[in-house]
Design a protein around this motif. Structure first.
Motif, PDB file in Angstrom:
ATOM      1  N   UNK A 115       0.835  -1.217   0.000  1.00 27.91           N
ATOM      2  CA  UNK A 115       0.000   0.000   0.000  1.00 27.91           C
ATOM      3  C   UNK A 115       0.864   1.260   0.000  1.00 27.91           C
ATOM      4  N   UNK A 116       2.059   1.167   0.593  1.00 31.25           N
ATOM      5  CA  UNK A 116       2.934   2.338   0.679  1.00 31.25           C
ATOM      6  C   UNK A 116       3.572   2.686  -0.659  1.00 31.25           C
ATOM      7  N   UNK A 117       3.414   1.797  -1.647  1.00 32.42           N
ATOM      8  CA  UNK A 117       3.987   2.065  -2.970  1.00 32.42           C
ATOM      9  C   UNK A 117       2.943   2.554  -3.971  1.00 32.42           C
ATOM     10  N   UNK A 118       1.730   2.769  -3.498  1.00 26.90           N
ATOM     11  CA  UNK A 118       0.703   3.280  -4.423  1.00 26.90           C
ATOM     12  C   UNK A 118       0.165   4.607  -3.902  1.00 26.90           C
ATOM     13  N   UNK A 119      -0.437   5.397  -4.796  1.00 26.73           N
ATOM     14  CA  UNK A 119      -0.972   6.676  -4.341  1.00 26.73           C
ATOM     15  C   UNK A 119      -2.194   6.411  -3.467  1.00 26.73           C
ATOM     16  N   UNK A 120      -2.353   7.255  -2.456  1.00 23.49           N
ATOM     17  CA  UNK A 120      -3.501   7.094  -1.562  1.00 23.49           C
ATOM     18  C   UNK A 120      -4.799   7.269  -2.329  1.00 23.49           C
ATOM     19  N   UNK A 121      -4.777   8.208  -3.253  1.00 26.95           N
ATOM     20  CA  UNK A 121      -5.996   8.479  -4.008  1.00 26.95           C
ATOM     21  C   UNK A 121      -6.439   7.257  -4.815  1.00 26.95           C
ATOM     22  N   UNK A 122      -5.477   6.605  -5.485  1.00 18.42           N
ATOM     23  CA  UNK A 122      -5.867   5.455  -6.305  1.00 18.42           C
ATOM     24  C   UNK A 122      -6.255   4.276  -5.417  1.00 18.42           C
ATOM     25  N   UNK A 123      -5.577   4.140  -4.273  1.00 26.18           N
ATOM     26  CA  UNK A 123      -5.951   3.081  -3.324  1.00 26.18           C
ATOM     27  C   UNK A 123      -7.408   3.263  -2.898  1.00 26.18           C
ATOM     28  N   UNK A 124      -7.718   4.469  -2.467  1.00 19.03           N
ATOM     29  CA  UNK A 124      -9.050   4.707  -1.882  1.00 19.03           C
ATOM     30  C   UNK A 124     -10.157   4.669  -2.924  1.00 19.03           C
ATOM     31  N   UNK A 125      -9.776   4.904  -4.182  1.00 24.10           N
ATOM     32  CA  UNK A 125     -10.773   4.800  -5.254  1.00 24.10           C
ATOM     33  C   UNK A 125     -11.225   3.350  -5.430  1.00 24.10           C
ATOM     34  N   UNK A 126     -10.406   2.413  -4.934  1.00 29.71           N
ATOM     35  CA  UNK A 126     -10.729   0.991  -5.094  1.00 29.71           C
ATOM     36  C   UNK A 126     -11.527   0.418  -3.929  1.00 29.71           C
ATOM     37  N   UNK A 127     -11.752   1.241  -2.891  1.00 29.26           N
ATOM     38  CA  UNK A 127     -12.368   0.725  -1.678  1.00 29.26           C
ATOM     39  C   UNK A 127     -13.666   1.468  -1.365  1.00 29.26           C
ATOM     40  N   UNK A 128     -14.698   0.708  -1.102  1.00 31.13           N
ATOM     41  CA  UNK A 128     -15.943   1.289  -0.620  1.00 31.13           C
ATOM     42  C   UNK A 128     -16.147   0.873   0.821  1.00 31.13           C
ATOM     43  N   UNK A 129     -16.453   1.836   1.671  1.00 35.22           N
ATOM     44  CA  UNK A 129     -16.610   1.518   3.085  1.00 35.22           C
ATOM     45  C   UNK A 129     -17.996   1.895   3.565  1.00 35.22           C
ATOM     46  N   UNK A 130     -18.621   0.977   4.254  1.00 37.79           N
ATOM     47  CA  UNK A 130     -19.814   1.327   5.009  1.00 37.79           C
ATOM     48  C   UNK A 130     -19.394   1.277   6.467  1.00 37.79           C
ATOM     49  N   UNK A 131     -19.187   2.439   7.069  1.00 35.94           N
ATOM     50  CA  UNK A 131     -18.611   2.478   8.413  1.00 35.94           C
ATOM     51  C   UNK A 131     -19.649   2.227   9.499  1.00 35.94           C
ATOM     52  N   UNK A 132     -19.143   2.144  10.719  1.00 36.54           N
ATOM     53  CA  UNK A 132     -20.004   1.950  11.880  1.00 36.54           C
ATOM     54  C   UNK A 132     -20.955   3.131  12.051  1.00 36.54           C
ATOM     55  N   UNK A 133     -20.409   4.328  11.967  1.00 37.67           N
ATOM     56  CA  UNK A 133     -21.221   5.525  12.123  1.00 37.67           C
ATOM     57  C   UNK A 133     -21.036   6.397  10.896  1.00 37.67           C
ATOM     58  N   UNK A 134     -22.080   6.527  10.138  1.00 42.12           N
ATOM     59  CA  UNK A 134     -22.003   7.353   8.934  1.00 42.12           C
ATOM     60  C   UNK A 134     -22.324   8.798   9.285  1.00 42.12           C
ATOM     61  N   UNK A 135     -21.469   9.700   8.866  1.00 44.71           N
ATOM     62  CA  UNK A 135     -21.756  11.121   9.002  1.00 44.71           C
ATOM     63  C   UNK A 135     -22.135  11.625   7.613  1.00 44.71           C
ATOM     64  N   UNK A 136     -23.293  12.247   7.531  1.00 50.14           N
ATOM     65  CA  UNK A 136     -23.740  12.734   6.223  1.00 50.14           C
ATOM     66  C   UNK A 136     -23.270  14.167   6.002  1.00 50.14           C
ATOM     67  N   UNK A 137     -23.133  14.533   4.745  1.00 45.63           N
ATOM     68  CA  UNK A 137     -22.824  15.921   4.408  1.00 45.63           C
ATOM     69  C   UNK A 137     -24.078  16.774   4.600  1.00 45.63           C
ATOM     70  N   UNK A 138     -23.882  18.035   4.929  1.00 45.86           N
ATOM     71  CA  UNK A 138     -25.007  18.959   5.019  1.00 45.86           C
ATOM     72  C   UNK A 138     -25.444  19.340   3.615  1.00 45.86           C
ATOM     73  N   UNK A 139     -26.136  18.442   2.999  1.00 41.74           N
ATOM     74  CA  UNK A 139     -26.551  18.647   1.620  1.00 41.74           C
ATOM     75  C   UNK A 139     -27.789  17.789   1.390  1.00 41.74           C
TER      76      UNK A 139
END
Ligand code: ADP
Ligand code: MG
Length: 299
Positions: A118-142
């Motif tokens: 993971x340390x050899x790839x860009x964080x942005x490209x790593x995170x583009x590959x992962x979808x997370x449904x977390x324990x506590x979702x915080x929604x945007x004010x939108x």
């Protein structure tokens, strides 16, 4: 968005809080990149994978120098397979998902996707590959529409609606006076934990990533809603590499593999029936839960 930029001096604090809750990580990370403890190396490569095999290799990790949390954690999730992680609160389950998302770097060992550290790839490209449904979702004010559409740049209205349906939140939204245009979040309509979770699930369905992380993703739902969503989560995780962190063991009995964590270590691994037969940690957890009410679970 500008509102989020304003309290610059609190970003450090916000960053730690956000990291802790895994809430809205993707957006916050864009905002807080300067504060990040992990940094892209100059020659970091762009991860581009339609399927992803995940490996943790002898990982040691702690949040603070003098307090080790994970101890020699190794596991593999072959591409398209599902690993469920169970264990008592504080065992280190969510920490695994934070390392996979690279909120932190490991102390020892390594985490790889398709053999790439993971340390050899860009964080942005790593995170583009992962979808997370977390324990506590915080929604945007939108609007609720924005909150779902955020999962995919340029999503069409049809796709957003389709994702809402799949996450069993469409009927709820349609009944609101302003429908998808309803403002949610701190200054809008307050959604219940279960409704927020379904918004996060819709967002993830829309994002359609090769890696999924569900961190007790259905913990805020009543058991009837959970059953409906469980089927949906199962469908979307079918051909994706999935890490499920679960409290209710009944929801993960059909996982390809189950790992039991205790005190930062994996103490048992196998399939549901194998683990029951072993009559160890998992069998004890399972027996305990048979006496609980279906909707009752310990944090
Ligand atoms: P689980 O998800 O199994 O309940 P976690 O992975 O969240 O457990 O936490 C494992 C341990 O790490 C706990 O003792 C917890 O207090 C500690 N921990 C979690 N997040 C942080 C943090 N941001 N800073 C310091 N300690 C943390
Ligand atoms: Mg947790």
């Amino acid at each position: 968005l500008l509102q989020l930029y304003a309290p610059l001096n609190f970003l450090g604090f916000v960053y730690r809080e956000i990291k802790h809750s895994l809430a809205d990580m993707e957006k916050m990370f864009k905002l807080l990149r300067q504060n990040a403890e992990v940094k892209d190396t100059p020659d970091a490569r762009t991860l581009q994978a339609s399927s992803a095999a995940i490996r943790f290799e002898s990982v040691d990790f702690g949040y603070e120098r003098n307090r080790q949390i994970l101890r020699d954690v190794s596991f593999e999730i072959p591409a398209g397979k599902t690993l469920a992680v169970v264990g008592a609160s504080g065992a280190g389950k969510s920490t695994l998902s934070r390392l996979l998302y690279r909120f932190y770097d490991v102390w020892q060992g390594r985490v790889t996707i398709n053999g790439i550290d993971l340390r050899d790839m860009t964080q942005e490209s790593l995170r583009a590959h992962i979808g997370i449904v977390p324990q506590d979702t915080v929604l945007f004010n939108d609007t609720i529409y924005y909150n779902i559409a955020y999962g995919k740049t340029g999503a069409s209205r049809e796709e957003v609606i389709e994702a809402a349906r799949a996450a069993h939140i469409y009927d709820f939204i349609e009944k609101l006076p302003e429908g998808f245009d309803t403002m949610v979040g701190e200054r809008g309509l307050k959604l219940s934990g279960g409704e927020k979770q379904r918004v996060a699930i819709a967002r993830t369905i829309l994002k359609n990533p090769p890696i999924l992380i569900f961190d007790e993703a259905t913990s805020a739902l009543d058991s009837k809603t959970e059953k409906g969503i469980q089927a949906e989560l199962k469908a979307i995780s079918a051909d994706r590499t999935t890490l499920i962190i679960a409290h209710r063991l009944s929801t993960i009995a059909d996982a390809d593999e189950i790992a039991v964590m205790e005190d930062g270590r994996i103490v048992e691994r196998g399939r549901h029936l194998e683990l029951l037969a072993q009559n160890g940690h998992y069998a004890r957890l399972w027996a305990l839960q048979q006496h609980e009410e279906p909707a009752d679970h310990v944090a």
